[in-house]
Motif scaffolding. Structure first.
Motif, PDB file in Angstrom:
ATOM      1  N   VAL A  24      -4.908   0.888   0.409  1.00 18.62           N
ATOM      2  CA  VAL A  24      -5.256   2.279   0.183  1.00 18.62           C
ATOM      3  C   VAL A  24      -3.344   2.336   0.516  1.00 18.62           C
ATOM      4  N   HIS A  25      -2.250   1.838   1.223  1.00 19.40           N
ATOM      5  CA  HIS A  25      -0.872   2.105   0.854  1.00 19.40           C
ATOM      6  C   HIS A  25      -0.280   1.156   0.821  1.00 19.40           C
ATOM      7  N   THR A  26       0.456   0.731   0.020  1.00 16.05           N
ATOM      8  CA  THR A  26       1.865   0.235  -0.652  1.00 16.05           C
ATOM      9  C   THR A  26       3.062  -0.186  -1.215  1.00 16.05           C
ATOM     10  N   HIS A  27       3.583  -0.734  -1.517  1.00 18.62           N
ATOM     11  CA  HIS A  27       5.019  -0.569  -2.062  1.00 18.62           C
ATOM     12  C   HIS A  27       5.094  -1.195  -3.662  1.00 18.62           C
ATOM     13  N   LEU A  28       3.371  -1.714  -3.567  1.00 16.81           N
ATOM     14  CA  LEU A  28       3.804  -2.448  -4.678  1.00 16.81           C
ATOM     15  C   LEU A  28       2.926  -2.448  -6.490  1.00 16.81           C
ATOM     16  N   LEU A 255      -0.676  12.782   4.058  1.00 17.78           N
ATOM     17  CA  LEU A 255       0.965  12.518   5.105  1.00 17.78           C
ATOM     18  C   LEU A 255       0.462  11.399   5.708  1.00 17.78           C
ATOM     19  N   MET A 256       1.849  11.747   5.776  1.00 17.90           N
ATOM     20  CA  MET A 256       2.558   9.695   6.455  1.00 17.90           C
ATOM     21  C   MET A 256       3.792  10.856   7.493  1.00 17.90           C
ATOM     22  N   ILE A 257       3.066  11.016   8.685  1.00 14.74           N
ATOM     23  CA  ILE A 257       4.017  11.679   9.812  1.00 14.74           C
ATOM     24  C   ILE A 257       4.718  11.334  10.741  1.00 14.74           C
ATOM     25  N   CYS A 322      -2.796   1.552  10.278  1.00 15.61           N
ATOM     26  CA  CYS A 322      -1.453   1.648  11.466  1.00 15.61           C
ATOM     27  C   CYS A 322      -0.128   1.092  11.309  1.00 15.61           C
ATOM     28  N   TRP A 323       0.658   1.916  10.678  1.00 12.18           N
ATOM     29  CA  TRP A 323       2.141   2.454  10.494  1.00 12.18           C
ATOM     30  C   TRP A 323       3.166   2.014  10.286  1.00 12.18           C
ATOM     31  N   TRP A 324       3.412   0.947   9.721  1.00 17.07           N
ATOM     32  CA  TRP A 324       5.261   0.204  10.309  1.00 17.07           C
ATOM     33  C   TRP A 324       5.311   0.121  11.304  1.00 17.07           C
ATOM     34  N   SER A 352      -1.131  -2.383   4.163  1.00 14.78           N
ATOM     35  CA  SER A 352      -0.822  -3.012   4.380  1.00 14.78           C
ATOM     36  C   SER A 352       0.775  -2.823   4.288  1.00 14.78           C
ATOM     37  N   ASP A 353       1.128  -2.184   3.980  1.00 15.87           N
ATOM     38  CA  ASP A 353       2.416  -0.626   3.338  1.00 15.87           C
ATOM     39  C   ASP A 353       3.831  -2.008   3.034  1.00 15.87           C
ATOM     40  N   ALA A 354       2.306  -3.499   2.324  1.00 10.75           N
ATOM     41  CA  ALA A 354       3.339  -4.330   2.013  1.00 10.75           C
ATOM     42  C   ALA A 354       4.802  -3.775   0.874  1.00 10.75           C
TER      43      ALA A 354
HETATM   44 ZN    ZN Z   1       4.759   3.123   3.551  1.00  5.40          ZN
END
Ligand code: ZN
Ligand code: REL
Length: 414
Positions: A24-28, A255-257, A322-324, A352-354
């Protein structure tokens, strides 16, 4: 028939190993976005997590590092973190999991040898391989409409069903003067003091870009000291533009805080830190906008319990990932256990935040194992009460955790 402990283990591992993931959240980005999609061993080694770890050992000025070519940087990172020290930090281990899963001889430590494969493979072929190897169905991107390079690709249009759009609003919300200048250049009738048509025009901008990106949600990363409501351009745009547009479209606002951006600017992307956020902002939003949907991830470990409790109070709140700095085995284990105990199956345990395509492999391989171990404990505890659990039910739950909960949250209307 009830499953005994060994069978529970097998059913959970089978379900978790084979489930096809929605990340649900990547930088790809899709291959058609050219250089924006990072991939291959040199990018893996240049991940900003590894840059931060390398700098702890080096005495050279940061500028000297940034002046090197990508390959030279990768060589230095490899030597510092993998040869001169044992690479057991999570980010280092990840590189080795990747090499191992792709069939390289990790024991050889032969970086030049690994490079030969990456120099020869085509990007399209490699993307297919990574999605297949990682059992990844969809990845949600981070799409910044204020990034000129990215904007160009969107205006040309693209189709790749595996990559889903997410409209990222960091510039609009965290840097209104710059956003306003750009909106004007693009023909929106806006002014920095919000006079005239500004609010209606920002809404139009959001709607147009949601449509263009077929965005599954709107998102923003916010500093640790974010408060809401807030007497600021950001507070105003959230209230008068983002929330009504999201509600009309029935799309979540993510929201990513908790970020402390550029705590050490010399480190560039590696220079961001963490701070404890104020959960009251999340509580306020969920309580005052019950017809809006919120996906929330918080960066600080100290915020995790109160986020899970808030999710018990508000069905329009979906905790995710589980962010970063939390994406480490001990913390994923702790957080996933706690969330399971407070929320049952009703959350999104991980993203993943890949930033580098290849990372889909290691981040998910590591997380699958940890989440499976938590689930095994939970089903084992259940079976001890005499509750009968079937492999089909385990599969059902696992499918929700690794994608289903996200897709059904998108469908829900409050
Ligand atoms: Zn990110
Ligand atoms: O989406 C974000 O804001 C962050 O995840 C990134 O900015 C961060 O640098 C990322 O690489 C963390 O994993």
């Amino acid at each position: 028939m009830n499953l005994i402990e060994g069978e529970i283990k097998k059913a959970v591992y089978d379900a978790v190993e084979t489930v096809e993931i929605t990340d649900v959240h990547t930088h790809l980005y899709p291959p058609s976005f050219g250089k924006m999609l990072l991939w291959g061993i040199d990018e893996l080694l240049n991940y900003h997590y590894l840059v931060a770890e390398t700098m702890r050992w080096l005495d050279i000025p940061y500028e000297d590092f940034w002046a090197m070519s990508k390959r030279q940087q990768a060589d230095l990172i490899w030597k510092t973190l993998f040869i001169d020290n044992s690479p057991y930090s999570e980010a280092c281990r990840g590189v080795l999991t990747n090499l191992h899963k792709l069939g390289f001889d990790v024991a050889s430590r032969d970086l030049e040898g690994y490079r030969k494969y990456f120099d020869s493979v085509s990007l399209e072929e490699y993307v297919d391989r990574i999605f297949k190897e990682g059992r990844i169905k969809y990845v949600v991107m981070t799409n910044d409409p204020f990034n000129e390079e990215e904007r160009g690709y969107w205006l040309k249009g693209y189709k790749d069903a595996r990559f889903k759009g997410a409209l990222r609003l960091d510039v609009l919300l965290n840097n209104w003067p710059d956003a306003c200048t750009k909106l004007k250049q693009w023909g929106y009738v806006v002014s920095e003091d919000f006079s005239g048509e500004t609010i209606a025009e920002i809404r139009r901008f959001l709607r147009e870009w949601m449509d263009r990106m077929e965005a599954v949600y709107m998102a923003v990363s916010l500093p640790w000291d974010f408060v809401y409501p807030e007497d600021s351009p950001r507070g105003r745009i959230i209230e008068e533009c983002v929330l009504p547009v999201a509600r009309d479209a029935n799309k979540p606002f993510a929201l990513m805080i908790g970020v402390k951006r550029q705590l050490n600017p010399g480190l560039k992307d590696a220079g961001d830190g963490v701070g404890k956020a104020d959960i009251r902002a999340v509580e306020y939003l969920c309580a005052h906008y019950p017809h809006n949907k919120f996906m929330v991830t918080l960066l600080s470990r100290e915020n995790q319990h109160e986020l899970a409790v808030a999710a018990r109070k508000f069905r329009n709140l979906m905790p995710f990932g589980c962010w970063w700095f939390l994406n480490n085995p001990s913390l994923i284990d702790e957080i996933t256990r706690m969330r399971s105990e407070l929320l049952g199956v009703s959350f999104i345990p991980q993203h993943s935040d890949a930033r580098v395509l290849d990372q889909l492999i290691y981040k998910w391989s590591h997380s699958r194992k940890i989440i499976a171990d938590v689930l095994i404990d939970k089903y084992t505890d259940l079976s001890k009460t005499g509750w009968v659990i079937t492999p089909q039910e385990i599969k059902r739950d696992v499918e929700k955790l690794f994608g289903g909960n996200f897709w059904s949250f998108l469908e829900r209307k409050f």
